[in-house]
Motif scaffolding. Structure first.
Motif, PDB file in Angstrom:
ATOM      1  N   LEU A 221       2.415   0.547  -2.343  1.00 31.57           N
ATOM      2  CA  LEU A 221       4.108   0.412  -2.714  1.00 31.57           C
ATOM      3  C   LEU A 221       4.444   1.080  -2.577  1.00 31.57           C
ATOM      4  CD1 LEU A 221       3.514  -2.314  -6.183  1.00 31.57           C
ATOM      5  CD2 LEU A 221       4.136  -3.067  -3.136  1.00 31.57           C
ATOM      6  N   TRP A 222       4.600   2.320  -2.780  1.00 36.91           N
ATOM      7  CA  TRP A 222       5.576   3.206  -2.649  1.00 36.91           C
ATOM      8  C   TRP A 222       5.515   3.517  -1.195  1.00 36.91           C
ATOM      9  CZ3 TRP A 222       5.692   8.244   0.032  1.00 36.91           C
ATOM     10  CH2 TRP A 222       6.778   8.847  -0.414  1.00 36.91           C
ATOM     11  N   LEU A 223       4.941   4.172  -0.730  1.00 33.87           N
ATOM     12  CA  LEU A 223       4.515   3.838   0.804  1.00 33.87           C
ATOM     13  C   LEU A 223       5.197   2.513   1.854  1.00 33.87           C
ATOM     14  CD1 LEU A 223       0.762   4.949   1.592  1.00 33.87           C
ATOM     15  CD2 LEU A 223       3.171   6.359   1.685  1.00 33.87           C
ATOM     16  N   ILE A 224       4.959   1.366   1.382  1.00 31.10           N
ATOM     17  CA  ILE A 224       5.799   0.075   2.271  1.00 31.10           C
ATOM     18  C   ILE A 224       6.706  -0.335   2.049  1.00 31.10           C
ATOM     19  CG2 ILE A 224       4.963  -1.817   1.180  1.00 31.10           C
ATOM     20  CD1 ILE A 224       4.215  -3.313   3.239  1.00 31.10           C
TER      21      ILE A 224
ATOM     22  N   VAL B 233      -3.140   2.535   6.463  1.00 35.93           N
ATOM     23  CA  VAL B 233      -4.281   3.666   6.176  1.00 35.93           C
ATOM     24  C   VAL B 233      -4.995   3.538   4.437  1.00 35.93           C
ATOM     25  CG1 VAL B 233      -4.839   6.003   6.251  1.00 35.93           C
ATOM     26  CG2 VAL B 233      -3.613   5.410   7.667  1.00 35.93           C
ATOM     27  N   VAL B 234      -4.171   3.263   3.928  1.00 31.86           N
ATOM     28  CA  VAL B 234      -4.270   3.604   2.428  1.00 31.86           C
ATOM     29  C   VAL B 234      -5.238   1.797   2.193  1.00 31.86           C
ATOM     30  CG1 VAL B 234      -3.876   2.795   0.462  1.00 31.86           C
ATOM     31  CG2 VAL B 234      -2.105   4.241   1.162  1.00 31.86           C
ATOM     32  N   LEU B 235      -4.412   0.588   2.706  1.00 29.39           N
ATOM     33  CA  LEU B 235      -5.431  -0.817   2.736  1.00 29.39           C
ATOM     34  C   LEU B 235      -6.788  -0.594   3.729  1.00 29.39           C
ATOM     35  CD1 LEU B 235      -2.796  -3.323   3.738  1.00 29.39           C
ATOM     36  CD2 LEU B 235      -4.027  -2.988   1.783  1.00 29.39           C
TER      37      LEU B 235
ATOM     38  N   ILE C 225      -4.240  -6.816  -3.443  1.00 34.55           N
ATOM     39  CA  ILE C 225      -3.540  -8.787  -2.480  1.00 34.55           C
ATOM     40  C   ILE C 225      -1.725  -8.758  -3.522  1.00 34.55           C
ATOM     41  CG2 ILE C 225      -3.038 -11.102  -3.060  1.00 34.55           C
ATOM     42  CD1 ILE C 225      -6.082 -11.167  -3.044  1.00 34.55           C
ATOM     43  N   LEU C 226      -1.852  -8.623  -5.440  1.00 34.98           N
ATOM     44  CA  LEU C 226      -0.753  -8.947  -5.366  1.00 34.98           C
ATOM     45  C   LEU C 226       0.694  -7.920  -4.526  1.00 34.98           C
ATOM     46  CD1 LEU C 226       1.829 -10.038  -8.115  1.00 34.98           C
ATOM     47  CD2 LEU C 226       0.561  -8.914  -9.358  1.00 34.98           C
ATOM     48  N   SER C 227       0.211  -6.718  -4.964  1.00 31.70           N
ATOM     49  CA  SER C 227       0.936  -5.541  -5.119  1.00 31.70           C
ATOM     50  C   SER C 227       1.605  -5.916  -3.010  1.00 31.70           C
ATOM     51  CB  SER C 227       0.260  -4.085  -4.439  1.00 31.70           C
ATOM     52  OG  SER C 227      -1.225  -3.695  -4.000  1.00 31.70           O
ATOM     53  N   THR C 228       0.027  -6.000  -1.989  1.00 26.09           N
ATOM     54  CA  THR C 228       0.546  -6.380  -0.535  1.00 26.09           C
ATOM     55  C   THR C 228       1.129  -7.693  -0.238  1.00 26.09           C
ATOM     56  OG1 THR C 228      -1.434  -5.693  -0.019  1.00 26.09           O
ATOM     57  CG2 THR C 228      -0.457  -6.452   1.416  1.00 26.09           C
ATOM     58  N   VAL C 229       1.524  -8.877  -1.284  1.00 27.80           N
ATOM     59  CA  VAL C 229       2.034  -9.775  -0.867  1.00 27.80           C
ATOM     60  C   VAL C 229       3.742  -8.616  -1.167  1.00 27.80           C
ATOM     61  CG1 VAL C 229       0.172 -11.451  -1.127  1.00 27.80           C
ATOM     62  CG2 VAL C 229       1.324 -10.881  -2.724  1.00 27.80           C
ATOM     63  N   VAL C 230       3.446  -8.900  -2.176  1.00 28.87           N
ATOM     64  CA  VAL C 230       4.928  -8.525  -2.790  1.00 28.87           C
ATOM     65  C   VAL C 230       5.471  -7.588  -1.893  1.00 28.87           C
ATOM     66  CG1 VAL C 230       6.409  -6.856  -4.570  1.00 28.87           C
ATOM     67  CG2 VAL C 230       4.779  -9.084  -5.105  1.00 28.87           C
TER      68      VAL C 230
ATOM     69  N   LEU D  94      -2.744  -6.720   8.760  1.00 22.61           N
ATOM     70  CA  LEU D  94      -3.171  -7.091  10.405  1.00 22.61           C
ATOM     71  C   LEU D  94      -1.710  -7.306  10.042  1.00 22.61           C
ATOM     72  CD1 LEU D  94      -5.667  -9.010  11.657  1.00 22.61           C
ATOM     73  CD2 LEU D  94      -5.190  -6.850  12.482  1.00 22.61           C
ATOM     74  N   LEU D  95      -0.892  -8.234   9.462  1.00 18.88           N
ATOM     75  CA  LEU D  95       0.264  -8.442   9.338  1.00 18.88           C
ATOM     76  C   LEU D  95       1.422  -7.683   9.604  1.00 18.88           C
ATOM     77  CD1 LEU D  95       0.485 -11.638   7.361  1.00 18.88           C
ATOM     78  CD2 LEU D  95       0.661 -11.902   9.500  1.00 18.88           C
ATOM     79  N   LEU D  96       0.978  -6.531   8.597  1.00 20.61           N
ATOM     80  CA  LEU D  96       1.635  -4.767   8.911  1.00 20.61           C
ATOM     81  C   LEU D  96       1.806  -4.270  10.107  1.00 20.61           C
ATOM     82  CD1 LEU D  96       3.431  -3.148   6.955  1.00 20.61           C
ATOM     83  CD2 LEU D  96       1.495  -1.728   6.300  1.00 20.61           C
ATOM     84  N   LEU D  97       1.151  -4.752  10.497  1.00 26.52           N
ATOM     85  CA  LEU D  97       0.824  -4.061  11.739  1.00 26.52           C
ATOM     86  C   LEU D  97       1.863  -4.585  13.011  1.00 26.52           C
ATOM     87  CD1 LEU D  97      -0.875  -2.033  13.577  1.00 26.52           C
ATOM     88  CD2 LEU D  97      -2.489  -3.252  14.210  1.00 26.52           C
ATOM     89  N   GLY D  98       1.417  -6.222  12.896  1.00 30.06           N
ATOM     90  CA  GLY D  98       2.200  -7.582  13.684  1.00 30.06           C
ATOM     91  C   GLY D  98       4.144  -7.460  12.778  1.00 30.06           C
ATOM     92  N   ASP D  99       4.246  -5.963  12.921  1.00 33.02           N
ATOM     93  CA  ASP D  99       5.900  -6.194  12.394  1.00 33.02           C
ATOM     94  C   ASP D  99       6.041  -5.119  13.247  1.00 33.02           C
ATOM     95  OD1 ASP D  99       7.900  -6.263  11.228  1.00 33.02           O
ATOM     96  OD2 ASP D  99       8.529  -4.335   9.602  1.00 33.02           O
ATOM     97  N   GLY D 100       5.974  -5.263  14.985  1.00 32.23           N
ATOM     98  CA  GLY D 100       6.654  -3.989  15.245  1.00 32.23           C
ATOM     99  C   GLY D 100       6.783  -5.177  16.954  1.00 32.23           C
ATOM    100  N   THR D 101       6.604  -4.571  17.734  1.00 34.82           N
ATOM    101  CA  THR D 101       6.928  -4.878  19.039  1.00 34.82           C
ATOM    102  C   THR D 101       6.139  -4.337  19.804  1.00 34.82           C
ATOM    103  OG1 THR D 101       8.654  -2.908  19.796  1.00 34.82           O
ATOM    104  CG2 THR D 101       8.901  -4.727  19.058  1.00 34.82           C
TER     105      THR D 101
END
Length: 198
Positions: A27-30, A41-43, A79-84, A141-148
């Motif tokens: 959560l802190w990293l994101i 990496v943590v995920l 799951i909770l921390s990631t969706v938040v 994958l969604l986090l990785l998809g937040d780019g160009t």
């Protein structure tokens, strides 16, 4: 066997505890430095350790009651921390961030009914495991998809595919669990087996 069930300090349990410690780190990293690569990496390490603790528990015969609790708790917290985190970053919509924890709240509401029959929980169903696996694939994958670029586009497409399937399976597993609770309550003679503590 009953004694082994009560063990606390086992290799799988230590892995699960380390996994739990990764939740606030993720959560802190994101959210603070937005260090997406380190968050990924943590995920990924969480996903690997999720498989590893179960494998080692069976391989080393180190299953325990604590392990049966820690593993699903770690899954739910990731799951909770990631969706938040993803919702705060506007990577996923808030309706999805609410829909997933709402299922867990719904199931927690069934626990008092289970306890009237001497159960604290019912066995984890394969459908629930499949749902969790889909969601744990979806979020990186969604986090990785937040780019160009092409890689980000592909990650977003596959991430949403896993997220949609995972969410549907997550709720389907929840409704199946609720149906099992209903059947259990309808059977007035059925109670949890008494544990041999000798």
């Amino acid at each position: 066997m009953a004694g082994s069930d009560r063990r606390v300090l086992t290799i799988p349990n230590v892995i699960s505890i380390v996994r739990l410690a990764g939740v606030p780190l993720f959560l802190w990293l994101i959210l603070v430095p937005e260090a997406d690569a380190w968050a990924l990496v943590v995920l990924m390490l969480s996903g690997i350790s999720d498989y590893l603790d179960g494998y080692l528990a069976r391989r080393l015969d180190q299953t325990s009651k604590l392990g049966e609790i820690l593993d699903p708790v770690a899954d739910r917290l990731y799951i909770l921390s990631t969706v938040v985190g993803l919702a705060v970053r506007d990577i996923i919509p808030w309706w999805l961030a609410i829909l997933l924890p709402a299922r867990d709240l719904f199931l927690w509401g069934l626990v008092p009914f289970l306890r009237t029959r001497g159960y604290s929980a019912l066995p984890v169903h394969f459908l629930g495991k499949a749902a969790t696996a889909n969601l744990l694939y979806a979020f990186p994958l969604l986090l990785l998809g937040d780019g160009t670029g092409l890689l980000a586009l592909l990650a977003k497409v596959f991430g949403w595919a896993f997220a949609i399937w995972g969410t549907a399976l997550y709720w389907w597993a929840g409704l199946l669990y609720a149906w099992q609770v209903r059947k259990l309550l309808a059977d007035h003679d059925r109670r949890a087996p008494t544990l041999d503590v000798s």
